[in-house]
Write an enzyme that holds these catalytic residues in place. Structure first.
Site, PDB file in Angstrom:
ATOM      1  N   ASN A 150       0.795  -1.225   0.000  1.00 45.10           N
ATOM      2  CA  ASN A 150       0.000   0.000   0.000  1.00 45.10           C
ATOM      3  C   ASN A 150       0.828   1.275   0.000  1.00 45.10           C
ATOM      4  OD1 ASN A 150       0.373  -1.327   2.661  1.00 45.10           O
ATOM      5  ND2 ASN A 150      -0.277   0.649   3.430  1.00 45.10           N
ATOM      6  N   THR A 236     -25.735  -8.546  13.341  1.00 43.37           N
ATOM      7  CA  THR A 236     -26.614  -8.313  12.190  1.00 43.37           C
ATOM      8  C   THR A 236     -25.803  -7.808  10.998  1.00 43.37           C
ATOM      9  OG1 THR A 236     -28.405  -7.795  13.705  1.00 43.37           O
ATOM     10  CG2 THR A 236     -28.671  -7.043  11.422  1.00 43.37           C
ATOM     11  N   CYS A 324      -2.144   5.444   8.320  1.00 44.96           N
ATOM     12  CA  CYS A 324      -1.975   5.228   9.761  1.00 44.96           C
ATOM     13  C   CYS A 324      -0.732   5.921  10.291  1.00 44.96           C
ATOM     14  CB  CYS A 324      -1.854   3.737  10.071  1.00 44.96           C
ATOM     15  SG  CYS A 324      -3.087   2.759   9.255  1.00 44.96           S
TER      16      CYS A 324
HETATM   17  C1  LIG Z   1      -2.819  -3.204   2.464  1.00 51.75           C
HETATM   18  C2  LIG Z   1      -3.897  -2.806   3.434  1.00 51.75           C
HETATM   19  N1  LIG Z   1      -4.342  -3.707   4.308  1.00 51.75           N
HETATM   20  C3  LIG Z   1      -5.310  -3.408   5.188  1.00 51.75           C
HETATM   21  C4  LIG Z   1      -5.867  -2.157   5.244  1.00 51.75           C
HETATM   22  C5  LIG Z   1      -6.917  -1.866   6.276  1.00 51.75           C
HETATM   23  O1  LIG Z   1      -8.166  -1.655   5.708  1.00 51.75           O
HETATM   24  P1  LIG Z   1      -9.362  -1.054   6.597  1.00 51.75           P
HETATM   25  O2  LIG Z   1      -8.861   0.191   7.218  1.00 51.75           O
HETATM   26  O3  LIG Z   1     -10.465  -0.841   5.632  1.00 51.75           O
HETATM   27  O4  LIG Z   1      -9.697  -2.060   7.618  1.00 51.75           O
HETATM   28  C6  LIG Z   1      -5.404  -1.167   4.354  1.00 51.75           C
HETATM   29  C7  LIG Z   1      -5.928   0.221   4.421  1.00 51.75           C
HETATM   30  O5  LIG Z   1      -5.183   1.176   4.542  1.00 51.75           O
HETATM   31  C8  LIG Z   1      -4.407  -1.504   3.409  1.00 51.75           C
HETATM   32  O6  LIG Z   1      -3.941  -0.622   2.521  1.00 51.75           O
END
Ligand SMILES: Cc1ncc(COP(=O)(O)O)c(C=O)c1O
Length: 382
Positions: A150, A236, A324
């Site tokens: 990512n 749900t 993050c």
């Molecule tokens: C590679 C990857 N994994 C997991 C996530 C987590 O996704 P979510 O925040 O929708 O739970 C992300 C989001 O930034 C991501 O880019």
């Protein structure tokens, strides 16, 4: 109007997705567990969504679990497999460049007595396959390696990893969040035992995701309560969001080729544009093994926080890596694993693209980066 170039963090919800969701909110709001007509009506949409998702991923319907996003999918699958198989072994494998929703789960499992091997990556962000081969042991029960990173967009050699893991008793899970709309996701072809997705990265709503778990996989589910999701995830079901996710996934899958062409052209425009203006930069990641929707660039003349602030003031919204860690001064663990080189790690920016972005917008991004560079040069910072 600002220019959004942070599509790897999240994407706007597509109009077709909003329409599909609105119809459920307004007309099909029953609880899918209720046995009356309104409940059965909602159940129909839930079942249809599961069928369509299974079709896109080439899975069986009972192998698809709807979750609140990839964080939950990753937590469920990693903790659940480790715990269900602890009598077979306490060794787990992952890579150093996983998303925190994977890495932090493994760190937590270490505290519970599991042993975890974190595989290194090279300068392009590809994992060291020899190290993986060496790391696989008789007591390894799970390998979790992401499909597309990512922060830098590098694709992992999933086929080779799968072949290696298949020689052992370990299961193979992949976080495929950043692959949707860019690569085909056929779970049978990939040969994975489990796979995580989240809707908001491909034009769906936030707070809804998928966990694919191959039939017969040993997994201790965490959430107790009602009997939803065939007793594997109590609570749900969020039918409107699930319907939205399904619409977004169908659209992303159907338009993948067009998206890829568009993103590749935008990336080329960016790299050529920077080169033509003699702006010093280097690409973080791979030029080949990449989905092209994430472009991570090292600008040696400026630290990332200053660059992000100046771009923000110019109405351009990009990121320093994963959302993050953005805003915090902690250097990216992904870039650290790739380069280990402090200045590069704190001087890199992620520009992430999408089919909605125009060439005019990309041109403005290039022009604004040039202005910042020239200003810095003038002030003899460079
Ligand atoms: C590679 C990857 N994994 C997991 C996530 C987590 O996704 P979510 O925040 O929708 O739970 C992300 C989001 O930034 C991501 O880019």
């Amino acid at each position: 109007m600002g220019i959004y170039a942070d599509y790897a963090a999240t994407t706007p919800v597509k109009p077709q997705v909003i329409d599909a969701m609105m119809s459920i909110y307004q007309h099909h709001y029953g609880n899918p567990s209720s046995i009356h007509t309104q409940g059965r009506d909602a159940r129909h949409f839930l079942d249809e969504s599961r069928r369509k998702v299974a079709q896109v991923l080439n899975a069986e319907t009972h192998e698809i679990l709807f979750t609140s996003g990839a964080t939950e999918s990753n937590n469920t699958v990693i903790k659940g497999i480790a715990q269900a198989r602890r009598n077979k072994g306490m060794h787990l494998i992952t890579s150093k460049i996983e998303h925190h929703s994977v890495l932090h789960v493994f760190e937590w499992l270490e505290k519970q007595g599991f042993e975890v091997t974190y595989i290194d990556v090279d300068e392009t962000g590809r994992i060291n396959l020899n190290q993986l081969k060496q790391a696989l042991r008789e007591d390894t029960t799970l390998v979790s390696i992401m499909f597309v990173n990512n922060e830098v967009g590098t694709m992992q050699p999933i086929d080779e990893i799968q072949e290696m893991v298949a020689q052992s008793q370990a299961y193979f899970h992949t976080d495929a969040v950043q692959a949707v709309g860019h690569l085909p996701i056929d779970v049978k072809e990939l040969g994975v035992d489990a796979l995580s997705l989240t809707a908001h990265k491909f034009g769906g709503p936030k707070g809804v995701g998928i966990l694919y778990v191959k039939k017969g996989t040993e997994l201790q589910y965490q959430q107790q309560g009602g009997e939803q999701e065939t007793k594997r995830r109590a609570g749900t079901e969020n039918v409107p969001q699930i319907v939205g996710l399904t619409e977004a996934l169908t659209l992303a899958d159907a338009n993948r080729d067009a998206y890829n062409i568009h993103n590749t052209q935008l990336k080329e425009q960016l790299l050529v544009g920077l080169q033509d203006r003699a702006i010093p930069f280097e690409l973080n990641g791979s030029m080949i093994e990449t989905t092209n929707h994430i472009v991570n660039l090292y600008f040696p003349f400026i630290d990332v926080e200053t660059l992000l602030t100046l771009l923000d003031l110019a109405g351009i919204f990009v990121s320093s890596g994963s959302a993050c860690t953005a805003g915090s001064t902690i250097p990216s663990h992904v870039l650290s694993a790739m380069y280990g080189d402090y200045p590069r790690v704190t001087r890199s920016v992620r520009i992430s693209l999408n089919e909605l972005m125009t060439t005019e917008e990309m041109n403005r991004i290039i022009v604004e980066i040039q202005k910042i560079y020239l200003k810095f040069k003038e002030e003899e910072h460079v």
